[in-house]
Design a protein around this motif. Structure first.
Motif, PDB file in Angstrom:
ATOM      1  N   LEU A   1      35.567  28.567 132.016  1.00 22.27           N
ATOM      2  CA  LEU A   1      34.280  29.033 131.514  1.00 22.27           C
ATOM      3  C   LEU A   1      34.521  30.158 130.535  1.00 22.27           C
ATOM      4  O   LEU A   1      35.103  31.170 130.881  1.00 22.27           O
ATOM      5  CB  LEU A   1      33.412  29.518 132.666  1.00 22.27           C
ATOM      6  N   ALA A   2      34.090  29.948 129.290  1.00 23.30           N
ATOM      7  CA  ALA A   2      34.312  30.940 128.254  1.00 23.30           C
ATOM      8  C   ALA A   2      33.193  31.966 128.288  1.00 23.30           C
ATOM      9  O   ALA A   2      32.225  31.883 127.550  1.00 23.30           O
ATOM     10  CB  ALA A   2      34.379  30.265 126.892  1.00 23.30           C
TER      11      ALA A   2
ATOM     12  N   THR B   1      30.289  41.705 116.919  1.00 24.16           N
ATOM     13  CA  THR B   1      31.462  41.062 117.500  1.00 24.16           C
ATOM     14  C   THR B   1      31.144  40.467 118.860  1.00 24.16           C
ATOM     15  O   THR B   1      30.422  41.052 119.657  1.00 24.16           O
ATOM     16  CB  THR B   1      32.619  42.067 117.617  1.00 24.16           C
ATOM     17  N   CYS B   2      31.720  39.318 119.115  1.00 23.44           N
ATOM     18  CA  CYS B   2      31.579  38.628 120.395  1.00 23.44           C
ATOM     19  C   CYS B   2      32.984  38.397 120.955  1.00 23.44           C
ATOM     20  O   CYS B   2      33.869  37.909 120.250  1.00 23.44           O
ATOM     21  CB  CYS B   2      30.862  37.301 120.182  1.00 23.44           C
ATOM     22  N   SER B   3      33.182  38.773 122.210  1.00 23.64           N
ATOM     23  CA  SER B   3      34.472  38.543 122.870  1.00 23.64           C
ATOM     24  C   SER B   3      34.378  37.307 123.747  1.00 23.64           C
ATOM     25  O   SER B   3      33.412  37.143 124.490  1.00 23.64           O
ATOM     26  CB  SER B   3      34.851  39.749 123.734  1.00 23.64           C
ATOM     27  N   HIS B   4      35.377  36.455 123.665  1.00 23.98           N
ATOM     28  CA  HIS B   4      35.406  35.222 124.469  1.00 23.98           C
ATOM     29  C   HIS B   4      36.855  34.928 124.813  1.00 23.98           C
ATOM     30  O   HIS B   4      37.483  34.035 124.236  1.00 23.98           O
ATOM     31  CB  HIS B   4      34.738  34.051 123.737  1.00 23.98           C
ATOM     32  N   ASN B   5      37.368  35.655 125.788  1.00 27.93           N
ATOM     33  CA  ASN B   5      38.795  35.599 126.120  1.00 27.93           C
ATOM     34  C   ASN B   5      39.243  34.244 126.645  1.00 27.93           C
ATOM     35  O   ASN B   5      40.401  33.881 126.509  1.00 27.93           O
ATOM     36  CB  ASN B   5      39.132  36.678 127.149  1.00 27.93           C
ATOM     37  N   ASN B   6      38.331  33.512 127.284  1.00 28.03           N
ATOM     38  CA  ASN B   6      38.725  32.254 127.921  1.00 28.03           C
ATOM     39  C   ASN B   6      38.335  31.029 127.102  1.00 28.03           C
ATOM     40  O   ASN B   6      38.157  29.944 127.658  1.00 28.03           O
ATOM     41  CB  ASN B   6      38.090  32.154 129.310  1.00 28.03           C
TER      42      ASN B   6
ATOM     43  N   ARG C   1      41.620  33.492 118.538  1.00 29.11           N
ATOM     44  CA  ARG C   1      40.262  32.982 118.817  1.00 29.11           C
ATOM     45  C   ARG C   1      39.605  33.640 120.026  1.00 29.11           C
ATOM     46  O   ARG C   1      38.639  33.119 120.562  1.00 29.11           O
ATOM     47  CB  ARG C   1      40.281  31.469 118.985  1.00 29.11           C
ATOM     48  N   LYS C   2      40.090  34.766 120.456  1.00 27.50           N
ATOM     49  CA  LYS C   2      39.504  35.417 121.631  1.00 27.50           C
ATOM     50  C   LYS C   2      38.296  36.265 121.280  1.00 27.50           C
ATOM     51  O   LYS C   2      37.668  36.864 122.167  1.00 27.50           O
ATOM     52  CB  LYS C   2      40.566  36.263 122.329  1.00 27.50           C
ATOM     53  N   SER C   3      37.975  36.350 120.017  1.00 28.83           N
ATOM     54  CA  SER C   3      36.773  37.054 119.600  1.00 28.83           C
ATOM     55  C   SER C   3      36.304  36.447 118.280  1.00 28.83           C
ATOM     56  O   SER C   3      37.023  35.657 117.659  1.00 28.83           O
ATOM     57  CB  SER C   3      37.037  38.550 119.421  1.00 28.83           C
TER      58      SER C   3
END
Lengths: 114, 115
Positions: B1-2, B21-26, B68-70
């Motif tokens: 789940l991102a 900015t948006c963080s999406h580590n997964n 691509r983590k953010s």
């Protein structure tokens, strides 16, 4: 321009009632979605459908069901409405099969369960 | 789940550039990153989408680093009419999963633009 129309802007129902929210899109899109939007929680996916009579559960399907008998129409059903289902409900549609196509949203139905 | 994380709010003035900015580590390999804009009493409206590097259209740019983590949504020269909530969406809807389809919207960033 894509048009996604939700049947009601505001709806007030009582606890225990069966509630139908209707959504129609006019662009022959394969995919249709139902979300609920709550303060501090953003948009959460309830169900989506990628074809007539096909459905997939989203993040929060409990307490809801859906129906897609025609390609252009996607219905969200609250079998026995409860107060915690008071929310803004948003319908969306998108084209194609890749899963990443941008979604087109309706303007929402604000549902209050008393 | 991102899971995605965005700032809750940002303030700016007309004519300035705004970066959200948006963080999406997964984030998963197949996931795209999509940004939407929402005005009060309306549904979200698509702004821009990307997979990697940089994407630009007539209203915004989207910057995505190599890992691509953010991602960063850039709005050039904002005006009062850009006051809205901006959502970052990561993921793709997938068929025949049997449940738990994940389309993860962030909780949104309220952008307020003043004179």
């Amino acid at each position: 321009d894509v048009k996604v129309t939700q049947s009601s802007r505001y709806l007030v129902k009582r606890t225990g009632e069966k509630v139908f929210l209707e959504c129609v899109q006019d662009m022959d899109h394969e995919n249709m979605f139902w979300y609920r939007q709550d303060p501090g929680l953003g948009l959460r996916l309830i169900y989506f459908s990628y074809d007539v009579k096909m459905k997939e559960k989203g993040d929060i399907p409990e307490g809801y069901s859906v129906s897609r008998e025609k390609k252009e129409r996607f219905s969200l059903i609250l079998e026995s409405a409860s107060t915690n289902q008071t929310s803004m409900y948003l319908c969306a549609s998108s084209s194609g099969t890749g899963g990443n196509q941008p979604q087109h949203f309706g303007d929402g139905t604000r549902l209050s369960i008393l | 789940l991102a899971k995605t994380t965005q700032p809750i709010s940002m303030d700016s003035y007309e004519g300035q550039e705004v970066n959200i900015t948006c963080s999406h580590n997964n984030i998963a390999t197949n996931d795209y990153i999509t940004w939407y804009q929402q005005f009060p009493s309306q549904g979200p409206r698509f702004i821009i989408q990307g997979y990697k590097t940089k994407v630009t259209n007539e209203v915004a740019s989207l910057f995505i680093p190599a890992d691509r983590k953010s991602s960063t949504l850039s709005l050039p020269r904002v005006s009062l009419s850009d006051t809205a909530v901006y959502y970052c969406l990561v993921g793709a809807h997938r068929r025949l999963t049997g449940g738990g389809n994940k389309l993860t919207f962030g909780t949104g960033t309220q952008l307020k633009v003043e004179l």
